[in-house]
Structures are given as structure tokens and as C-alpha cells.
Design a protein around this motif. Structure first.
Motif, short mmCIF file in Angstrom:
data_model
loop_
_atom_site.label_atom_id
_atom_site.label_comp_id
_atom_site.label_asym_id
_atom_site.label_seq_id
_atom_site.Cartn_x
_atom_site.Cartn_y
_atom_site.Cartn_z
N ASP A 73 0.80 -1.14 0.10
CA ASP A 73 0.11 -0.03 -0.03
C ASP A 73 0.93 1.28 -0.06
N TYR A 74 2.06 1.33 0.60
CA TYR A 74 2.79 2.55 0.79
C TYR A 74 3.25 2.64 -0.59
N PHE A 75 3.95 1.72 -1.19
CA PHE A 75 4.42 1.82 -2.62
C PHE A 75 3.28 2.39 -3.62
N LYS A 76 2.05 1.98 -3.57
CA LYS A 76 1.17 2.22 -4.51
C LYS A 76 0.38 3.36 -4.28
N ASN A 77 0.18 3.71 -2.77
CA ASN A 77 -0.65 4.79 -2.56
C ASN A 77 0.00 5.96 -1.75
N GLY A 78 1.53 5.92 -1.49
CA GLY A 78 2.12 6.60 -0.81
C GLY A 78 2.02 6.61 0.87
N ASN A 79 2.38 7.94 1.42
CA ASN A 79 2.32 7.81 2.96
C ASN A 79 1.89 9.11 3.46
N PRO A 80 0.63 9.48 3.20
CA PRO A 80 0.24 10.88 3.59
C PRO A 80 0.08 11.13 5.01
N GLU A 81 0.19 9.88 5.89
CA GLU A 81 0.24 10.32 7.29
C GLU A 81 1.77 10.31 7.89
N GLY A 82 2.66 10.21 6.90
CA GLY A 82 3.96 10.39 7.45
C GLY A 82 4.42 9.31 8.42
N ARG A 83 3.84 8.19 8.13
CA ARG A 83 4.43 7.00 9.20
C ARG A 83 6.08 6.66 8.88
N TYR A 85 9.13 4.06 9.04
CA TYR A 85 9.32 2.64 8.24
C TYR A 85 8.74 1.49 9.09
N ARG A 86 9.09 1.61 10.56
CA ARG A 86 8.62 0.37 11.50
C ARG A 86 7.02 0.34 11.09
N GLU A 87 6.41 1.64 11.37
CA GLU A 87 4.96 1.50 11.24
C GLU A 87 4.38 1.11 9.85
N ILE A 88 5.03 1.34 8.87
CA ILE A 88 4.59 0.96 7.66
C ILE A 88 4.67 -0.62 7.60
N VAL A 89 5.93 -1.07 7.90
CA VAL A 89 6.08 -2.67 7.84
C VAL A 89 5.30 -3.28 8.80
N GLY A 90 5.03 -2.96 10.05
CA GLY A 90 4.16 -3.51 10.99
C GLY A 90 4.67 -4.76 11.50
N LYS A 91 4.22 -5.51 12.12
CA LYS A 91 4.67 -6.72 13.00
C LYS A 91 5.43 -7.79 12.15
N PRO A 92 6.58 -8.02 12.41
CA PRO A 92 7.09 -9.28 11.59
C PRO A 92 6.59 -10.59 11.99
N MET A 93 7.10 -11.53 11.24
CA MET A 93 6.64 -12.94 11.36
C MET A 93 7.97 -13.76 11.30
N TYR A 248 24.89 2.30 3.09
CA TYR A 248 23.61 2.23 2.50
C TYR A 248 22.85 1.42 3.17
N LEU A 249 21.64 1.86 3.39
CA LEU A 249 20.64 1.27 4.32
C LEU A 249 19.36 1.36 3.61
N PRO A 250 18.94 0.24 2.76
CA PRO A 250 17.82 0.24 2.04
C PRO A 250 16.42 0.38 2.77
N PHE A 251 16.35 -0.06 4.06
CA PHE A 251 15.17 -0.04 4.64
C PHE A 251 14.84 1.18 5.51
N THR A 252 15.46 2.21 5.03
CA THR A 252 15.13 3.45 5.85
C THR A 252 14.48 4.48 4.74
N LEU A 253 13.73 5.55 5.47
CA LEU A 253 13.02 6.51 4.44
C LEU A 253 13.91 7.80 4.53
N GLN A 254 14.78 7.86 3.29
CA GLN A 254 15.69 8.92 3.02
C GLN A 254 15.41 9.41 1.65
N PRO A 255 14.71 10.76 1.60
CA PRO A 255 14.27 11.32 0.55
C PRO A 255 15.35 11.44 -0.48
#
Length: 392
Positions: A73-83, A85-93, A248-255
Motif C-alpha cells: 500500500d505504501y508503494f502504490k498509494n504513498g504515505n500521507p500520514e508520514g508513518r 518505516y517500522r509503522e509501515i512494515v508492521g509486526k514481523p513474522m 547504504y541502508l535500503p530499509f530506511t526512508l531517506q528522501p
């Protein structure tokens, strides 16, 4: 049961496995034993390359992983709430056997409705950049990983899972030996980092004539070359703009990093064309995987302008050459119809990135993003094109 019934077979160009802790070390030569280690840092396991702890992958053991498609959903619709990365990914499995072994993965593919897939390692993408100034070590580490991949997954599992061994090109003769070894064991696809090759004299393009013996063997074998998203070393240039050197940290939000994230694949494809490699070896099979499509139109436009100014610098018209030889696996947020119009439906490949969080939780649902295309184009993109590149 698959979530959809489709009238054509599916061949997924982008699946991933999660390596076990011994994937890099089981077959690493004794003289390099300390080059790759797993260490404890404040109660967490980290991987250390040549004594340097890496945070490239937050949990390199993959005992717990992000849920497949967690960021869809993040990649298709963006992140208008400014969440975050941890909030976007949610609980791991907890990692499941299908992420680690080919047998359970094949069962999962049957449930998903996927007939065949390319299978790429995950953690392997950190190796080359962190060893770039020691090419002998890089080749040894890559071969150790490939031995593990062949032993655990095989390079061709029942003509359905095609695992991609890594080829590093720092020392051309070693790259040729590695390619021979992989081909002897049934490899149908090889993974090459979209970046300059680092040898004993420093970096240079893999499209220069020095590498022609390697590309000649690739062309003759018919093996597919996949340029897959990796740590291509461009963080070093980004860091110059930010005034600090960092990993390089691919799993971070860096504009700022995001703006130029696909420079590596654009430069790689441009080099293959501008340095004449694709003209010298016009039967090469090339696919760009997990690098999206946002770079395609800008590169085609630059090639057209450059050719207009200096046609003598090319052996053939570069735009048509790129459209003929480069296959692209787009991201879920890309405009599939526009890409098909730009390079032709014959050059677009369905790739789900399963089970990574950036991709599709349900790979077959990729077809929904092709709603504006006809049935023939859908069949090509969802499997027909890759079946042409890797026939059985």
C-alpha cells in the motif's frame, strides 16, 4: 488455491530466498575465514564483513522477517500520514520453510498459482560493495555462496525454480571460471550487480572490451543475465552531498537517496549501449529486476539526444537497441500500460519480489495492475516473455 484463475501460466521474474547463517561461510576458504562473521551486538545478531558490522539488513539471520507485501500500500498509494518505516512494515513474522528450502517453496508456489520463478538471494547483495578493494576475496566469497545455493536450492529445481548464482566481474578470468562452474550445474540465469567492476586497478565498466571473453561465453550459453537491485556503491556519492559517509541502508526512508536511487541501473544499461557491448554481442539476454521502470523513459530520451549529436559514437541506433535487448520488470507502482507502450509488451516482465515486504503479498494479483492491457499482452508479461528467455 490461487486467488485468481488465469488462462495462461505464470513465470515470476523476482522471487527471493532467505539465506541461513552458514550460506557465506560453509565453503569459504580457510584463509578468508574471518572475513565474514556473525557477531552479537547488544543482544542482537549482526553480520560483520572484514570486521565492519553492517546494518544493511536489520536482521541478517532472517529468523524473523517482514511480512510479504507489508509495504504494498505504501508503494502504490504513498504515505500521507508520514508513518515511520517500522509503522509501515508492521509486526514481523517467523520465517517459514518455504523461505529457506525449495521443496516447501514449490508447494507454496502451487498454492499461489505460480508455475515457475526466478529465485534470488537476499543478503548476498551486500557482499561486493564491502569487499570491492579486495577482488580475490570477493571472488572467493561469491563462489562460497554459489556452492551453498547449488547444494541447498540447486540452480534448476524441477524446471520450475531457477536460482540465480552471483557472478562478480572484478577479475575477468575468475568470472569466466565461475560462469563455467555455474553453467555446468544447470544455471539458466545469473545475477550481476549493476555497478562498475572492481579489480586490482580499481573500478571500470563491465561493458568495456576487457570483458568481451566473459560476454562471449554468456551469449553462447544463452543464459539470462539479471541485473538485480543491490548495493551498487552509489551511497558513497550520496554521502558527499550529505557531508557524511554512512552505509547504504535500503530499509530506511531517506528522501535524497530516493531521488537518485535508480542511477545505478540507468548507468549500467547506458554503459552496455554506449561502450558497445550490446553491439558486439547482440544475442545477449538482459533483464533488469527489482529496479523499477522510472529510469527507462529518461534514459531513452538521453540516448536519442546523444545519438542525434554524435551518431558516430554508436555502432547502431541506441534507442531501438535498448528496446530490442533490455527486458524490464517494473514495480507495482509503475504505469504498466505506459511502459508497454514505451518498450513494447514483449519486453515487460512480471516480478512480485515475494516474500519481501516491498512486493506483492499475493503475486498473482500483479495481473490486476495490467487491467488496461489486452489479453495477449497480459499473457506475455505474466509469463510468456520470461518463458521465451528461459525455455524448457
Amino acid at each position: 488455491m490461487p486467488s485468481r484463475e488465469l488462462p495462461f501460466p505464470l513465470f515470476d521474474a523476482d522471487n527471493h530466498l532467505y539465506e541461513t547463517e552458514d550460506a557465506f561461510t560453509r565453503y569459504l576458504p580457510e584463509e578468508y575465514r574471518g572475513a565474514i562473521e556473525y557477531v552479537q551486538v547488544r543482544g542482537r545478531t549482526k553480520i560483520a564483513i572484514r570486521g565492519q558490522i553492517s546494518d544493511y539488513i536489520p536482521n541478517p539471520t532472517f529468523e524473523k522477517v517482514a511480512r510479504p507485501g507489508a509495504q504494498e500500500d505504501y508503494f502504490k498509494n504513498g504515505n500521507p500520514e508520514g508513518r515511520s518505516y517500522r509503522e509501515i512494515v508492521g509486526k514481523p513474522m517467523e520465517s517459514i520453510p518455504a523461505f529457506r528450502e525449495p521443496g516447501p517453496r514449490l508447494e507454496l508456489m502451487d498454492e499461489q498459482g505460480i508455475q515457475r520463478s526466478l529465485m534470488f538471494p537476499t543478503l548476498a547483495s551486500l557482499l561486493e560493495e564491502r569487499m570491492r578493494d579486495v577482488p580475490e576475496l570477493t571472488h572467493a566469497a561469491v563462489h562460497a555462496l554459489n556452492r551453498w545455493l547449488d547444494e541447498v536450492w540447486s540452480f534448476n529445481y524441477r524446471d520450475r525454480i531457477f536460482t540465480a548464482p552471483v557472478i562478480t566481474l572484478g577479475i575477468v578470468e575468475e568470472a569466466i571460471r565461475e560462469l563455467e562452474w555455474c553453467l555446468e550445474r544447470g544455471a539458466r540465469v545469473v545475477l550481476i550487480r549493476p555497478a562498475p567492476a572492481y579489480g586490482i586497478r580499481g573500478p571500470r565498466s563491465i561493458a568495456l572490451p576487457e570483458f568481451d571473453p566473459f560476454w562471449k561465453m554468456v551469449e553462447a550459453s544463452g543464459v539470462l543475465v539479471a541485473f538485480h537491485s543491490s548495493d551498487s556503491g552509489y551511497q558513497r556519492y550520496t554521502a558527499d552531498w550529505e557531508g557524511r559517509q554512512n552505509e547504504y541502508l535500503p530499509f530506511t526512508l531517506q528522501p535524497f537517496r530516493e531521488i537518485g536511487q535508480w542511477r545505478a541501473i540507468e548507468d549500467t544499461v547506458a554503459s552496455l549501449i554506449c561502450h558497445g557491448c550490446l553491439s558486439r554481442f547482440p544475442e545477449l539476454k538482459i533483464a533488469t529486476i527489482e529496479t523499477g521502470a522510472s529510469w527507462v523513459r529518461p534514459l531513452l530520451e538521453k540516448l536519442a539526444v546523444t545519438y542525434k549529436k554524435m551518431p558516430h559514437g554508436f555502432q547502431e541506433e541506441p534507442v531501438e537497441q535498448m528496446r530490442r535487448l533490455i527486458h524490464v520488470s517494473p514495480f507495482i507502482e509503475d504505469d504498466m500500460g505506459a511502459l508497454a507502450d514505451l518498450i513494447g509488451a514483449d519486453r515487460v516482465l512480471f516480478g512480485s519480489d515475494f516474500p519481501h515486504p516491498e512486493g506483492k503479498a499475493d503475486p498473482i494479483s500483479f495481473v490486476d495492475d495490467l487491467a488496461g492491457l489486452g489479453d495477449e499482452a497480459k499473457a506475455k508479461i505474466m509469463g510468456g516473455n520470461l518463458s521465451r528467455l528461459i525455455p524448457v
